[in-house]
Write a protein that holds these residues in place. Structure first.
Motif, PDB file in Angstrom:
ATOM      1  N   THR A 212       0.862  -1.184   0.000  1.00  0.00           N
ATOM      2  CA  THR A 212       0.000   0.000   0.000  1.00  0.00           C
ATOM      3  C   THR A 212       0.899   1.236   0.000  1.00  0.00           C
ATOM      4  O   THR A 212       1.919   1.237   0.681  1.00  0.00           O
ATOM      5  CB  THR A 212      -0.871   0.002   1.272  1.00  0.00           C
ATOM      6  OG1 THR A 212      -1.612  -1.196   1.282  1.00  0.00           O
ATOM      7  CG2 THR A 212      -1.817   1.180   1.290  1.00  0.00           C
ATOM      8  N   PRO A 213       0.552   2.264  -0.756  1.00  0.00           N
ATOM      9  CA  PRO A 213       1.395   3.463  -0.769  1.00  0.00           C
ATOM     10  C   PRO A 213       1.624   4.015   0.644  1.00  0.00           C
ATOM     11  O   PRO A 213       0.736   3.998   1.478  1.00  0.00           O
ATOM     12  CB  PRO A 213       0.593   4.450  -1.616  1.00  0.00           C
ATOM     13  CG  PRO A 213      -0.274   3.606  -2.473  1.00  0.00           C
ATOM     14  CD  PRO A 213      -0.600   2.391  -1.672  1.00  0.00           C
ATOM     15  N   GLY A 214       2.833   4.497   0.859  1.00  0.00           N
ATOM     16  CA  GLY A 214       3.225   4.979   2.190  1.00  0.00           C
ATOM     17  C   GLY A 214       2.770   6.404   2.458  1.00  0.00           C
ATOM     18  O   GLY A 214       1.979   6.975   1.699  1.00  0.00           O
ATOM     19  N   PRO A 215       3.292   7.028   3.528  1.00  0.00           N
ATOM     20  CA  PRO A 215       2.782   8.338   3.967  1.00  0.00           C
ATOM     21  C   PRO A 215       3.128   9.503   3.053  1.00  0.00           C
ATOM     22  O   PRO A 215       2.541  10.571   3.188  1.00  0.00           O
ATOM     23  CB  PRO A 215       3.442   8.520   5.340  1.00  0.00           C
ATOM     24  CG  PRO A 215       4.629   7.630   5.332  1.00  0.00           C
ATOM     25  CD  PRO A 215       4.294   6.472   4.447  1.00  0.00           C
ATOM     26  N   ALA A 216       4.079   9.308   2.135  1.00  0.00           N
ATOM     27  CA  ALA A 216       4.409  10.422   1.228  1.00  0.00           C
ATOM     28  C   ALA A 216       3.762  10.242  -0.137  1.00  0.00           C
ATOM     29  O   ALA A 216       4.069  10.982  -1.071  1.00  0.00           O
ATOM     30  CB  ALA A 216       5.920  10.554   1.082  1.00  0.00           C
ATOM     31  N   GLY A 217       2.882   9.238  -0.267  1.00  0.00           N
ATOM     32  CA  GLY A 217       2.204   9.026  -1.546  1.00  0.00           C
ATOM     33  C   GLY A 217       3.127   8.399  -2.580  1.00  0.00           C
ATOM     34  O   GLY A 217       4.169   7.835  -2.242  1.00  0.00           O
TER      35      GLY A 217
ATOM     36  N   ARG B 204      -0.848   5.096   8.221  1.00  0.00           N
ATOM     37  CA  ARG B 204       0.169   5.939   7.576  1.00  0.00           C
ATOM     38  C   ARG B 204       0.792   6.908   8.584  1.00  0.00           C
ATOM     39  O   ARG B 204       1.975   7.243   8.490  1.00  0.00           O
ATOM     40  CB  ARG B 204      -0.441   6.702   6.403  1.00  0.00           C
ATOM     41  CG  ARG B 204      -0.716   5.803   5.204  1.00  0.00           C
ATOM     42  CD  ARG B 204      -1.025   6.622   3.953  1.00  0.00           C
ATOM     43  NE  ARG B 204      -1.154   5.765   2.789  1.00  0.00           N
ATOM     44  CZ  ARG B 204      -2.315   5.343   2.275  1.00  0.00           C
ATOM     45  NH1 ARG B 204      -3.445   5.711   2.841  1.00  0.00           N
ATOM     46  NH2 ARG B 204      -2.343   4.562   1.224  1.00  0.00           N
ATOM     47  N   SER B 205      -0.004   7.330   9.557  1.00  0.00           N
ATOM     48  CA  SER B 205       0.542   8.197  10.601  1.00  0.00           C
ATOM     49  C   SER B 205       1.654   7.451  11.366  1.00  0.00           C
ATOM     50  O   SER B 205       2.718   8.016  11.644  1.00  0.00           O
ATOM     51  CB  SER B 205      -0.582   8.612  11.557  1.00  0.00           C
ATOM     52  OG  SER B 205      -0.070   9.353  12.617  1.00  0.00           O
ATOM     53  N   GLY B 206       1.395   6.175  11.652  1.00  0.00           N
ATOM     54  CA  GLY B 206       2.394   5.375  12.365  1.00  0.00           C
ATOM     55  C   GLY B 206       3.664   5.190  11.548  1.00  0.00           C
ATOM     56  O   GLY B 206       4.784   5.292  12.078  1.00  0.00           O
ATOM     57  N   LEU B 207       3.495   4.954  10.250  1.00  0.00           N
ATOM     58  CA  LEU B 207       4.675   4.799   9.383  1.00  0.00           C
ATOM     59  C   LEU B 207       5.512   6.075   9.367  1.00  0.00           C
ATOM     60  O   LEU B 207       6.745   6.035   9.433  1.00  0.00           O
ATOM     61  CB  LEU B 207       4.232   4.483   7.953  1.00  0.00           C
ATOM     62  CG  LEU B 207       3.853   3.043   7.633  1.00  0.00           C
ATOM     63  CD1 LEU B 207       3.264   2.969   6.228  1.00  0.00           C
ATOM     64  CD2 LEU B 207       5.083   2.150   7.726  1.00  0.00           C
ATOM     65  N   ALA B 208       4.814   7.217   9.286  1.00  0.00           N
ATOM     66  CA  ALA B 208       5.531   8.496   9.261  1.00  0.00           C
ATOM     67  C   ALA B 208       6.269   8.715  10.583  1.00  0.00           C
ATOM     68  O   ALA B 208       7.392   9.229  10.598  1.00  0.00           O
ATOM     69  CB  ALA B 208       4.552   9.637   8.993  1.00  0.00           C
ATOM     70  N   THR B 209       5.652   8.315  11.691  1.00  0.00           N
ATOM     71  CA  THR B 209       6.316   8.464  12.991  1.00  0.00           C
ATOM     72  C   THR B 209       7.569   7.590  13.043  1.00  0.00           C
ATOM     73  O   THR B 209       8.620   8.018  13.536  1.00  0.00           O
ATOM     74  CB  THR B 209       5.343   8.070  14.128  1.00  0.00           C
ATOM     75  OG1 THR B 209       4.140   8.822  13.969  1.00  0.00           O
ATOM     76  CG2 THR B 209       5.935   8.360  15.486  1.00  0.00           C
ATOM     77  N   GLU B 210       7.466   6.376  12.513  1.00  0.00           N
ATOM     78  CA  GLU B 210       8.647   5.497  12.492  1.00  0.00           C
ATOM     79  C   GLU B 210       9.750   6.078  11.615  1.00  0.00           C
ATOM     80  O   GLU B 210      10.934   5.941  11.907  1.00  0.00           O
ATOM     81  CB  GLU B 210       8.256   4.111  11.976  1.00  0.00           C
ATOM     82  CG  GLU B 210       7.446   3.303  12.973  1.00  0.00           C
ATOM     83  CD  GLU B 210       7.035   1.952  12.406  1.00  0.00           C
ATOM     84  OE1 GLU B 210       7.644   1.502  11.423  1.00  0.00           O
ATOM     85  OE2 GLU B 210       6.087   1.365  12.941  1.00  0.00           O
TER      86      GLU B 210
END
Lengths: 453, 217
Positions: free
Chosen positions: A28-33, A420-426
């Motif tokens: 699935t696409p990540g937090p930056a698209g 996606r919020s969690g991915l961005a935090t990581e």
């Protein structure tokens, strides 16, 4: 036979009977698209911006149910023969996705596919931990092409993006149409760069001289005469400039061109008087029309219930543009057309005084068109923050990247997407870094960064 | 356009949901996605594009729109719409235009009226923009800036609110300026603009009353 350019372990394929095409996807696409990359034969590859070598998906058109020869060739190069055959066989099962055959010639894949078996679910694969999805060169072409296609991109950014894309595309063997792409990108990049040099716009730009020298030298074999000679001259001057320096720090590119007879004098615009009223940060930039994406737009509170929206230096094409103000519930409270005023296009909105500082203002050519939903606007903000964070990551600016990933995480959180919020935090705290194959900074990255700061 | 809308109600809805799922997008972006598809279909029609297979065309639009969402590209209008001219068929030529009757606009109904005006912006943007100004002044206490023209004395002073609406709606050629002295043609334009603005507000109030009655029933 060259190895497939997409070596993701777990690829799901599908025949889309409505759209007449084959789709394949993994993450699935990540937090930056994502960014898209159009390949030969109507094949489009989707690349994740936060982790560019992670395979997100591809789409291959097959009008009438049969892919064209060029489409098959491109898919063969991307997926390899076994997966291509499996994907094409799915045409008889519309709407039934299937996991495509593993790449059995790869020991990592074999190991991973053994471990992926439900009986071994707790075992993690080293291959999976460090994503090996899309060839880094392919991802680099996609990122460079996207940087150059941004509506806000300056001539220099577009030049550097074309040069980067040509350099990355030139290394690929035939099959996906990158030979022609490298040549056309090289010509476009060279012409734009020479134009930028002639206008003296390279002055003070934070471009790495060594990287530019390398890129220009790789460009030369792709160029027709006499463009190749002009770029060779530019490359030699760039190298001289670099060698004159004792340290290896990036320096303004134009310092390498002190005697360039092509440089023209550019007289900066004289500063213009502006009203002394306060500037408000209420403009919704995410939905600006393409034609105004790079325009300077200022919103000021001129009275206790009036907002002035000014598009600087756009008096001549002010006709047809409208601005609207929305309250916190997204209900329209005012709308007004732009009209020329001096050199600028200006519109004045009369809004309820209680809402003056809480409204959001947009600019549109279609005043009757509904606004995108709040959630979609928040997602767009999150993606914009993620793209800026990924750029800072590529430039090695960890602190800035971390801040922007946190902004991205907060925006995804507000948009109601905790994953996606969690991915961005990581990504902000660095815990996900080891799973990402780093892509070196694009030539244009530092220029975009300098212009946006 | 109509064929695309019909398809979106049936099989197209499944395709749209599938496209959202494919890109990991939330289901409640469905309305944004279909709206975007309809806008693109409308623009294609305006450009005179001929479509042989409406289903394939609409599916392609759905997929492109879903991709654009995850690529962070919201809709960005291509060009702009021609502004609707002031309707010359009005019957207010040269007549006195009374002030806007704000009694019909109860404060509680202002938000609903604004939503209706947002839709009206598509058909008659300047009149709708003027009506929004009237609401802001008459109901929310907004004050026009000092340089907004006001009628001179007498009964006409009641029309100040309506004048402000016409002015903020960009109909500057209805008012005198250093470059454009007032003449009969200008007064005629202004009279028509004021008349149409008033009529729009009354139509909206009637529509709102109908909606409210239906809700009560």
């Amino acid at each position: 036979m060259p190895e497939p350019l997409i070596r993701s372990a777990h690829v799901v394929g599908e025949w889309d009977a409505f759209a007449h095409g084959f789709a394949a996807r993994d993450w699935t696409p990540g937090p930056a698209g994502t960014v898209g990359l159009a390949l030969r034969g109507d094949v489009e590859l989707e690349v994740d911006i936060a982790s560019p070598t992670t395979f997100v998906g591809l789409w291959a058109a097959a009008p009438g149910g049969t892919p064209r020869r060029s489409t098959t060739q491109a898919l063969h190069r991307l997926l390899g023969p076994d997966r291509l055959a499996h994907l094409l066989s799915l045409r008889g099962q519309p709407g039934k996705p299937a996991v495509l055959h593993p790449l059995d010639d790869d020991p990592y894949e074999r190991e991973w596919n053994v471990r992926r078996h439900p009986a071994n679910a707790s075992v993690r694969s080293p291959a999976r931990d460090r994503d090996r999805g899309v060839a880094p060169g392919l991802a680099r072409v996609a990122l460079a092409a996207a940087a150059g296609a941004e509506p806000t991109a300056s001539g220099l950014v577009r030049a550097l993006a074309h040069i980067d894309a040509a350099r990355a595309a030139a290394i690929f063997s035939p099959g996906i149409g990158f030979g022609a792409r490298a040549r056309s990108d090289a010509v476009a990049g060279a012409e734009l760069l020479l134009d930028v040099v002639r206008r003296g716009e390279l002055d003070g730009q934070p471009i790495d001289q060594a990287d530019l020298f390398d890129a220009l030298h790789r460009l030369i074999p792709l160029l027709p005469q006499p463009l190749d000679r002009e770029i060779r001259t530019l490359a030699e001057r760039t190298e001289r400039g670099r060698l004159l320096r004792d340290d290896a720090e990036p320096m303004p590119a134009a310092m390498a061109l002190p005697d360039d007879h092509l440089l023209l004098d550019v007289v900066p615009d004289a500063p213009r008087q502006r009203p002394a009223s306060p500037v408000l940060d209420v403009l919704d930039r995410a939905t600006l029309p393409t034609e105004l994406a790079a325009a300077q737009i200022v919103v000021r509170a001129t009275t206790r219930s009036e907002l002035e929206v000014r598009i600087v230096d756009r008096a001549r094409d002010s006709e047809g543009w409208w601005t609207r103000a929305f309250d916190v519930d997204d209900v329209i409270v005012a709308a007004a057309p732009f009209s020329p005023m001096g050199r600028d296009a200006v519109a004045r909105l009369l809004v309820p005084p209680d809402d003056l500082r809480d409204v959001e203002v947009d600019v549109t050519g279609q005043p009757g068109e509904p606004r995108p939903s709040r959630r979609l606007r928040l997602m767009n903000q999150a993606i914009a923050a993620g793209r800026a964070a990924a750029r800072a990551d590529r430039l090695g600016r960890r602190a800035a990247a971390s801040d922007r990933w946190l902004q991205c995480a907060a925006a995804w959180d507000r948009a109601g997407d905790p994953a996606r919020s969690g991915l961005a935090t990581e990504l902000a705290d660095g815990s996900r870094r080891r799973q990402i194959t780093a892509i070196p900074a694009l030539l244009a990255d530092a220029v975009i960064e300098a212009s946006s700061s | 356009m109509e064929a695309a809308a019909t398809f979106l109600v049936g099989d197209g809805a499944k395709v749209a949901r599938s496209a959202l799922r494919r890109f990991g997008l939330p289901k409640d972006l469905f309305d944004d996605l279909t709206q975007e598809v309809l806008v693109r279909a409308f623009r294609a029609e305006q450009r005179g594009e001929e479509v042989d297979n409406v289903e394939a065309f609409t599916v392609t639009l759905i997929q492109r729109a879903a991709r654009d969402i995850i690529r962070g590209h919201l809709r960005r209008p291509e060009g702009h719409q021609a502004d609707a001219p002031i309707d010359a068929a009005g019957d207010g030529k040269g007549q006195h235009t009374p002030g806007i009757d704000t009694d019909v606009v109860a404060r509680a109904h202002v938000a609903e009226l604004r939503r209706l005006l947002a839709q009206e912006l598509a058909a008659s943007p300047r009149q709708a923009a003027g009506a929004l100004v009237v609401l802001a002044i008459a109901v929310e206490g907004a004050s026009p800036a000092d340089d907004v023209p006001v009628p001179k004395g007498g009964v006409a002073a009641d029309e100040a609110v309506a004048w402000a609406g016409v002015f903020y709606a960009g109909l500057r050629d209805c008012f005198a300026s250093p470059h454009q002295p007032e003449d009969a043609a200008m007064r005629k334009r202004r009279s028509r603009a004021l008349h149409h603005q008033r009529r729009l507000l009354q139509e909206l109030a009637t529509t709102l009353a109908t909606i409210t009655d239906d809700d009560d029933a």
